[in-house]
Design an enzyme around this catalytic site. Structure first.
Site, PDB file in Angstrom:
ATOM      1  N   TYR A 142       0.828  -1.208   0.000  1.00  0.00           N
ATOM      2  CA  TYR A 142       0.000   0.000   0.000  1.00  0.00           C
ATOM      3  C   TYR A 142       0.865   1.261   0.000  1.00  0.00           C
ATOM      4  O   TYR A 142       0.481   2.291  -0.535  1.00  0.00           O
ATOM      5  CB  TYR A 142      -0.900   0.039   1.244  1.00  0.00           C
ATOM      6  N   LYS A 192       3.460 -15.309   2.213  1.00  0.00           N
ATOM      7  CA  LYS A 192       3.642 -16.016   0.939  1.00  0.00           C
ATOM      8  C   LYS A 192       5.134 -16.274   0.808  1.00  0.00           C
ATOM      9  O   LYS A 192       5.797 -15.842  -0.148  1.00  0.00           O
ATOM     10  CB  LYS A 192       3.076 -15.151  -0.206  1.00  0.00           C
ATOM     11  N   ASP A 224      -2.599 -18.302   0.238  1.00  0.00           N
ATOM     12  CA  ASP A 224      -3.578 -19.013  -0.594  1.00  0.00           C
ATOM     13  C   ASP A 224      -4.237 -20.143   0.205  1.00  0.00           C
ATOM     14  O   ASP A 224      -5.456 -20.349   0.146  1.00  0.00           O
ATOM     15  CB  ASP A 224      -2.954 -19.516  -1.908  1.00  0.00           C
ATOM     16  N   ASP A 248      -6.257  -7.208   3.935  1.00  0.00           N
ATOM     17  CA  ASP A 248      -7.394  -6.547   3.285  1.00  0.00           C
ATOM     18  C   ASP A 248      -8.280  -7.592   2.613  1.00  0.00           C
ATOM     19  O   ASP A 248      -9.494  -7.632   2.796  1.00  0.00           O
ATOM     20  CB  ASP A 248      -6.884  -5.540   2.249  1.00  0.00           C
ATOM     21  N   ASP A 252     -12.153  -9.389   4.043  1.00  0.00           N
ATOM     22  CA  ASP A 252     -13.410  -9.338   3.287  1.00  0.00           C
ATOM     23  C   ASP A 252     -13.965 -10.752   3.145  1.00  0.00           C
ATOM     24  O   ASP A 252     -15.163 -10.990   3.280  1.00  0.00           O
ATOM     25  CB  ASP A 252     -13.191  -8.740   1.886  1.00  0.00           C
TER      26      ASP A 252
HETATM   27  C1  IPM Z   1     -10.425  -1.452   4.050  1.00  0.00           C
HETATM   28  C2  IPM Z   1     -10.670  -0.806   2.723  1.00  0.00           C
HETATM   29  C3  IPM Z   1      -9.524   0.136   2.413  1.00  0.00           C
HETATM   30  C4  IPM Z   1      -8.259  -0.675   2.332  1.00  0.00           C
HETATM   31  C5  IPM Z   1      -9.718   0.971   1.145  1.00  0.00           C
HETATM   32  C6  IPM Z   1     -11.033   1.715   1.136  1.00  0.00           C
HETATM   33  C7  IPM Z   1      -8.567   1.907   0.911  1.00  0.00           C
HETATM   34  O1  IPM Z   1     -10.856  -1.748   1.730  1.00  0.00           O
HETATM   35  O2  IPM Z   1     -10.321  -0.729   5.060  1.00  0.00           O
HETATM   36  O3  IPM Z   1     -10.333  -2.681   4.109  1.00  0.00           O
HETATM   37  O4  IPM Z   1      -7.947  -1.255   1.278  1.00  0.00           O
HETATM   38  O5  IPM Z   1      -7.551  -0.737   3.327  1.00  0.00           O
HETATM   39 MN    MN Z   2     -10.865  -3.788   2.441  1.00  0.00          MN
END
Ligand code: IPM
Ligand code: MN
Length: 364
Positions: A142, A192, A224, A248, A252
């Site tokens: 990032y 990884k 993975d 990240d 999710d």
């Molecule tokens: C999160 C989001 C952020 C990230 C984005 C919006 C920059 O997806 O907080 O997980 O990638 O960190």
């Molecule tokens: Mn995210």
């Protein structure tokens, strides 16, 4: 009775409406506990671009720096989504994390019994899922340099760099160990290392740090394999620590287990969480700005309310008040109230503000 200063950054999309519920809830906490909370508002993301020309202004940063904690809604606005755009709402989020040194992102994933039938998984496969992700938040690909895009004679090129220093790895891995120590004593470090240099350093530093935590069992998992294991056997996990982008993506994925992104809180801390002292942090629900449902009073405010609980616990040392909110959420769910994202046959479907009211009515 204490007085705390909280920076409130509602942000974009559904951010303002879920934060409104958190703020109303904080008022009730204040009445019941006698503590005072001074709220200072600031802009971030698309809302800040609109009003201040930048996704994160010095003014907002200053408001945050003068606070005990930051409560944030969500950031993101489709009007700024084009790849050629120079200012992006998300830059505000990255900048605030970096400027405030919020290197430790804590994302607990808990499956409520009331919601086990709501997901795409077999109830017996997810019932025991209860784990915490510790995502490194201010390093890795990032932020690594070089990061740029340029024109060559043979077309355009772009580069991002996954960079980690020993110190950055060690301080985040320690957060993982500390949390694991207070839970079931199992830490999974995800990398990884079969391909990436930065992951090999990560794994080595994790091993070296483990020496200080003989009471915690450290295990390494390739990213993975971890992605697969999260779905096949989520009950396997206790605490997971990983670098920024892996975290990240995996969080999710993990959120799907909880039935909805609208259920998950998060804390981004500037230090190791410690029960005996406060840690400065920024608190935001894991969900995004959800522009398509913004302003309709249908967004789930539970993530924001659980986020408020995390703030009370980690940055203000108000454990009793924090767990009171968590119990209230649990009580409202067990009475059968649901927002549309977690709606199930036989339950009562309600909106954002009603859900907030019901949770407040359960606070003791
Ligand atoms: C999160 C989001 C952020 C990230 C984005 C919006 C920059 O997806 O907080 O997980 O990638 O960190
Ligand atoms: Mn995210």
């Amino acid at each position: 009775m204490a007085n705390y200063t909280i920076a409130v950054l509602p942000g974009d999309g559904i951010g303002p409406e879920v934060i409104k519920q958190a703020v109303e809830t904080l008022k009730v906490v204040s009445q019941q506990s006698g503590h005072d909370f001074t709220l200072n508002y600031g802009l971030i993301g698309g809302a800040a671009i609109e009003a201040e020309g930048v996704a994160l202004s010095e003014f907002t940063l200053d408001v945050c720096r003068k606070s005990n904690a930051v409560l944030l809604g969500s950031v993101g606005d489709p009007r700024y989504d084009k790849p050629e755009n120079n200012v992006r709402p998300e830059d505000g989020l990255l900048a605030i994390r970096k400027h405030l040194g919020l290197f430790a992102n804590i994302r607990p994933v808990k499956v409520y019994d009331e919601l086990v039938n709501n997901t795409r998984f077999k109830p017996e496969a997810i019932r025991s899922a209860d784990f915490v992700f510790v995502r490194e938040l201010t390093g890795g690909v990032y932020f690594g340099k070089p990061k740029r895009r340029w024109q060559t004679t043979r077309g355009r090129r772009a580069i991002d760099s996954m960079v980690y220093s020993e110190q950055e790895i060690q301080r985040i891995v320690r957060v993982g160990f500390e949390l694991a120590r207070k839970r079931k004593g199992r830490l999974i470090s995800v990398d990884k290392a079969n391909v990436l240099m930065s992951s090999r350093l990560w794994r080595q530093v994790a091993e070296e740090t483990a020496v200080d935590y003989p009471d915690v069992a450290l295990e390494h998992l390739l990213v993975d394999a971890c992605a697969m294991k999260l779905i096949l056997d989520p009950g396997y996990f206790d605490v997971v620590v990983t670098e920024n982008m892996f975290g990240d993506i995996l969080t999710d994925e993990a959120s799907v287990l909880a039935g909805s992104l609208g259920m998950l809180p998060s804390a981004s801390l500037a230090g190791v969480p410690d029960n005996s002292k406060t840690t400065f942090g920024l608190y935001e629900p894991v969900h995004g700005s959800a522009p398509t449902i913004a302003g309709k009073d249908i967004a789930n405010p539970i993530a924001a309310l659980l986020t408020l609980a995390m703030m009370l616990r980690h940055s203000l040392q108000l454990e009793k008040e924090a767990s009171s909110i968590e119990k209230a959420v649990q009580a409202v769910l067990s009475k059968g109230y649901r927002t549309s994202d977690i709606m199930d046959g036989g339950c009562d479907e309600i909106g954002t503000s009603r859900m907030g009211e019901l949770v407040r009515s359960e606070l003791v």
